[in-house]
Scaffold this motif. Structure first.
Motif, PDB file in Angstrom:
ATOM      1  N   MET A   1       0.840  -1.184   0.000  1.00 53.41           N
ATOM      2  CA  MET A   1       0.000   0.000   0.000  1.00 53.41           C
ATOM      3  C   MET A   1       0.889   1.253   0.000  1.00 53.41           C
ATOM      4  O   MET A   1       1.924   1.282   0.655  1.00 53.41           O
ATOM      5  N   TYR A   2       0.426   2.227  -0.726  1.00 47.25           N
ATOM      6  CA  TYR A   2       1.140   3.490  -0.830  1.00 47.25           C
ATOM      7  C   TYR A   2       0.259   4.610  -0.299  1.00 47.25           C
ATOM      8  O   TYR A   2      -0.961   4.527  -0.329  1.00 47.25           O
ATOM      9  N   GLN A   3       0.898   5.663   0.158  1.00 47.84           N
ATOM     10  CA  GLN A   3       0.169   6.828   0.650  1.00 47.84           C
ATOM     11  C   GLN A   3       0.185   7.911  -0.423  1.00 47.84           C
ATOM     12  O   GLN A   3       1.229   8.208  -1.013  1.00 47.84           O
ATOM     13  N   VAL A   4      -0.983   8.500  -0.664  1.00 47.20           N
ATOM     14  CA  VAL A   4      -1.133   9.588  -1.631  1.00 47.20           C
ATOM     15  C   VAL A   4      -1.593  10.820  -0.866  1.00 47.20           C
ATOM     16  O   VAL A   4      -2.535  10.749  -0.083  1.00 47.20           O
ATOM     17  N   ARG A   5      -0.902  11.931  -1.081  1.00 47.55           N
ATOM     18  CA  ARG A   5      -1.277  13.194  -0.434  1.00 47.55           C
ATOM     19  C   ARG A   5      -1.693  14.184  -1.513  1.00 47.55           C
ATOM     20  O   ARG A   5      -0.991  14.365  -2.505  1.00 47.55           O
ATOM     21  N   LEU A   6      -2.851  14.816  -1.320  1.00 48.74           N
ATOM     22  CA  LEU A   6      -3.372  15.806  -2.255  1.00 48.74           C
ATOM     23  C   LEU A   6      -3.188  17.204  -1.689  1.00 48.74           C
ATOM     24  O   LEU A   6      -3.643  17.495  -0.591  1.00 48.74           O
ATOM     25  N   LEU A   7      -2.525  18.036  -2.459  1.00 47.98           N
ATOM     26  CA  LEU A   7      -2.337  19.436  -2.099  1.00 47.98           C
ATOM     27  C   LEU A   7      -3.340  20.260  -2.888  1.00 47.98           C
ATOM     28  O   LEU A   7      -3.756  19.841  -3.960  1.00 47.98           O
ATOM     29  N   PRO A   8      -3.796  21.377  -2.474  1.00 44.72           N
ATOM     30  CA  PRO A   8      -3.308  22.156  -1.352  1.00 44.72           C
ATOM     31  C   PRO A   8      -3.979  21.816  -0.025  1.00 44.72           C
ATOM     32  O   PRO A   8      -3.591  22.369   1.008  1.00 44.72           O
ATOM     33  N   ASN A   9      -4.962  20.916  -0.014  1.00 45.17           N
ATOM     34  CA  ASN A   9      -5.711  20.651   1.224  1.00 45.17           C
ATOM     35  C   ASN A   9      -5.097  19.598   2.124  1.00 45.17           C
ATOM     36  O   ASN A   9      -5.638  19.294   3.176  1.00 45.17           O
ATOM     37  N   ASN A  10      -3.970  19.017   1.703  1.00 44.07           N
ATOM     38  CA  ASN A  10      -3.239  18.038   2.510  1.00 44.07           C
ATOM     39  C   ASN A  10      -4.109  16.843   2.898  1.00 44.07           C
ATOM     40  O   ASN A  10      -4.061  16.363   4.017  1.00 44.07           O
ATOM     41  N   ILE A  11      -4.912  16.357   1.961  1.00 38.78           N
ATOM     42  CA  ILE A  11      -5.752  15.177   2.151  1.00 38.78           C
ATOM     43  C   ILE A  11      -4.913  13.951   1.813  1.00 38.78           C
ATOM     44  O   ILE A  11      -4.207  13.940   0.805  1.00 38.78           O
ATOM     45  N   THR A  12      -4.988  12.913   2.637  1.00 40.93           N
ATOM     46  CA  THR A  12      -4.232  11.698   2.355  1.00 40.93           C
ATOM     47  C   THR A  12      -5.156  10.498   2.262  1.00 40.93           C
ATOM     48  O   THR A  12      -6.211  10.447   2.894  1.00 40.93           O
ATOM     49  N   PHE A  13      -4.743   9.526   1.440  1.00 39.31           N
ATOM     50  CA  PHE A  13      -5.445   8.259   1.311  1.00 39.31           C
ATOM     51  C   PHE A  13      -4.437   7.210   0.866  1.00 39.31           C
ATOM     52  O   PHE A  13      -3.323   7.540   0.488  1.00 39.31           O
ATOM     53  N   THR A  14      -4.835   5.950   0.926  1.00 42.71           N
ATOM     54  CA  THR A  14      -3.936   4.881   0.517  1.00 42.71           C
ATOM     55  C   THR A  14      -4.377   4.307  -0.817  1.00 42.71           C
ATOM     56  O   THR A  14      -5.545   4.378  -1.191  1.00 42.71           O
ATOM     57  N   ALA A  15      -3.413   3.726  -1.524  1.00 46.56           N
ATOM     58  CA  ALA A  15      -3.673   3.108  -2.825  1.00 46.56           C
ATOM     59  C   ALA A  15      -2.733   1.922  -2.985  1.00 46.56           C
ATOM     60  O   ALA A  15      -1.647   1.901  -2.411  1.00 46.56           O
TER      61      ALA A  15
END
Length: 87
Positions: A1-15
């Motif tokens: 599993m990898y972690q994905v971070r979305l900017l600019p809101n700093n949202i994270t999820f796994t993939a």
């Protein structure tokens, strides 16, 4: 599993490597912009800041767009931890 971070809101999820970025985001309940989910509408285009992705089929991006880090989240498969920008 990898972690994905979305900017600019700093949202994270796994993939995992079998999922596209978009599939993983939607499975995590994230409201990720999308429409066609096949790489035609460009709604899911985002910029890769860090990490590795792969495509089963070559994306419809120009070499310049690819060099600037643009990806189609609906087609990009996660190959490492990622940081993406949605703006």
């Amino acid at each position: 599993m990898y972690q994905v971070r979305l900017l600019p809101n700093n949202i994270t999820f796994t993939a995992n490597a079998q999922q596209t970025v978009l599939q993983a985001a939607l499975n995590a309940g994230i409201a990720f912009p999308n429409r066609c989910q096949v790489g035609v509408c460009a709604m899911c285009m985002c910029r890769k800041q860090y990490g590795e992705i792969s495509y089963k089929l070559a994306p419809m991006l120009t070499p310049q767009e690819q060099a600037q880090g643009w990806i189609f989240a609906c087609q990009a498969r996660v190959e490492s931890d990622l940081v993406l920008s949605l703006d």
